[in-house]
Design an enzyme around this catalytic site. Structure first.
Site, PDB file in Angstrom:
ATOM      1  N   ASP A 100      -7.278  -8.455   6.568  1.00 34.79           N
ATOM      2  CA  ASP A 100      -8.283  -8.192   7.592  1.00 34.79           C
ATOM      3  C   ASP A 100      -8.727  -6.736   7.625  1.00 34.79           C
ATOM      4  OD1 ASP A 100      -5.712  -7.246   8.696  1.00 34.79           O
ATOM      5  OD2 ASP A 100      -6.890  -6.859  10.497  1.00 34.79           O
ATOM      6  N   ASP A 160       0.860  -1.186   0.000  1.00 32.62           N
ATOM      7  CA  ASP A 160       0.000   0.000   0.000  1.00 32.62           C
ATOM      8  C   ASP A 160       0.896   1.234   0.000  1.00 32.62           C
ATOM      9  OD1 ASP A 160      -2.132   1.735   0.284  1.00 32.62           O
ATOM     10  OD2 ASP A 160      -2.511   1.258   2.379  1.00 32.62           O
ATOM     11  N   LYS A 178      -1.011  -1.925  -4.748  1.00 36.33           N
ATOM     12  CA  LYS A 178      -1.947  -0.806  -5.026  1.00 36.33           C
ATOM     13  C   LYS A 178      -1.342   0.280  -5.919  1.00 36.33           C
ATOM     14  CE  LYS A 178      -4.955  -1.073  -0.950  1.00 36.33           C
ATOM     15  NZ  LYS A 178      -5.330  -0.423   0.333  1.00 36.33           N
TER      16      LYS A 178
HETATM   17  P1  IMP Z   1       2.095  -0.567   3.638  1.00 35.94           P
HETATM   18  O1  IMP Z   1       3.154  -0.615   4.693  1.00 35.94           O
HETATM   19  O2  IMP Z   1       1.288   0.704   3.683  1.00 35.94           O
HETATM   20  O3  IMP Z   1       2.615  -0.873   2.240  1.00 35.94           O
HETATM   21  O4  IMP Z   1       1.021  -1.653   3.987  1.00 35.94           O
HETATM   22  C1  IMP Z   1       1.361  -2.952   4.126  1.00 35.94           C
HETATM   23  C2  IMP Z   1       0.472  -3.688   5.103  1.00 35.94           C
HETATM   24  O5  IMP Z   1      -0.708  -2.980   5.446  1.00 35.94           O
HETATM   25  C3  IMP Z   1       0.020  -4.970   4.479  1.00 35.94           C
HETATM   26  O6  IMP Z   1       0.924  -5.994   4.773  1.00 35.94           O
HETATM   27  C4  IMP Z   1      -1.349  -5.191   5.084  1.00 35.94           C
HETATM   28  O7  IMP Z   1      -1.256  -5.951   6.266  1.00 35.94           O
HETATM   29  C5  IMP Z   1      -1.843  -3.813   5.402  1.00 35.94           C
HETATM   30  N1  IMP Z   1      -2.780  -3.338   4.336  1.00 35.94           N
HETATM   31  C6  IMP Z   1      -2.524  -2.408   3.385  1.00 35.94           C
HETATM   32  N2  IMP Z   1      -3.572  -2.219   2.582  1.00 35.94           N
HETATM   33  C7  IMP Z   1      -4.527  -3.064   3.023  1.00 35.94           C
HETATM   34  C8  IMP Z   1      -5.869  -3.363   2.573  1.00 35.94           C
HETATM   35  O8  IMP Z   1      -6.413  -2.817   1.591  1.00 35.94           O
HETATM   36  N3  IMP Z   1      -6.535  -4.307   3.295  1.00 35.94           N
HETATM   37  C9  IMP Z   1      -5.987  -4.958   4.370  1.00 35.94           C
HETATM   38  N4  IMP Z   1      -4.752  -4.705   4.819  1.00 35.94           N
HETATM   39  C10 IMP Z   1      -4.021  -3.771   4.143  1.00 35.94           C
HETATM   40 MG    MG Z   2      -3.259  -6.184   8.355  1.00 36.69          MG
END
Ligand code: IMP
Ligand code: MG
Length: 174
Positions: free
Chosen positions: A160, A104, A132
């Protein structure tokens, strides 16, 4: 349950299983057969993906896990990444494949990759089920991506919303 309604199915059980099978074959083909491969799963979100993926990688490998916590109870990243549980496996000299459920903001990858690189793996690649494409910067682009994800909050197949919906066999948006 969970206080929100399911909006729509984004990736069906069948689509996921087909894509995971192809990714497994590609991953197996990418590493020399005699080299050691360590699949490092990032819990909890990727637990179902890891279980399905390793069964589609037709070569010897080891599995270990990391637990990081980046979200509180909600849909917005806190921006903090805490290593809650560290892998027991030695990374030095091995091909390490870090398995993420979804990329994300990129915060998790950006914090974790340098920590793992420091341990001296022979190679370090990232495999993400979902991407994403909103992260402004990634220290390492994933070599394998299952699906381009819509810019919505997704649940199911391990993902989740405040610990709900991980058991859905498909991926849906809230
Ligand atoms: P980041 O650090 O923002 O790239 O997000 C990574 C983590 O956030 C992932 O491993 C997920 O556990 C959680 N996450 C990000 N987007 C989503 C989503 O749309 N649904 C559920 N969990 C998410
Ligand atoms: Mg999560």
């Amino acid at each position: 349950m969970g206080g929100k309604e399911l909006r729509r199915i984004v990736f069906s059980e069948q689509e996921i299983s087909r894509r995971v099978r192809d990714m497994g074959r590609e991953i197996a083909a990418a590493y020399p057969p005699q080299d050691e491969l360590l699949v490092l799963g990032l819990l909890k979100g990727s637990f179902i993906f890891i279980a399905d993926l390793v069964r589609q990688i037709p070569r010897p490998l080891h599995v270990d896990f990391l637990v990081v916590s980046s979200y509180g109870a909600g849909t917005v990243s806190s921006g903090e990444v805490r290593l809650v549980y560290d892998a027991k496996a030695e990374l030095a000299g091995r091909h390490v494949l870090l398995v993420e459920d979804i990329i994300d903001s990129g915060t998790t990858i950006n914090r974790l990759v340098p920590v793992l690189e420091e341990r001296g793996p022979k190679s370090l690649e990232v495999c993400a089920l979902l991407h994403k494409r909103v992260a402004p910067y990634l220290v390492k682009e994933p070599r394998w991506v299952g699906f381009e994800a819509p810019k919505e909050f997704l649940i199911g197949y391990g993902l989740d919303y405040s610990e709900h919906y991980r058991n859905l066999p498909y991926i849906a948006s809230l």
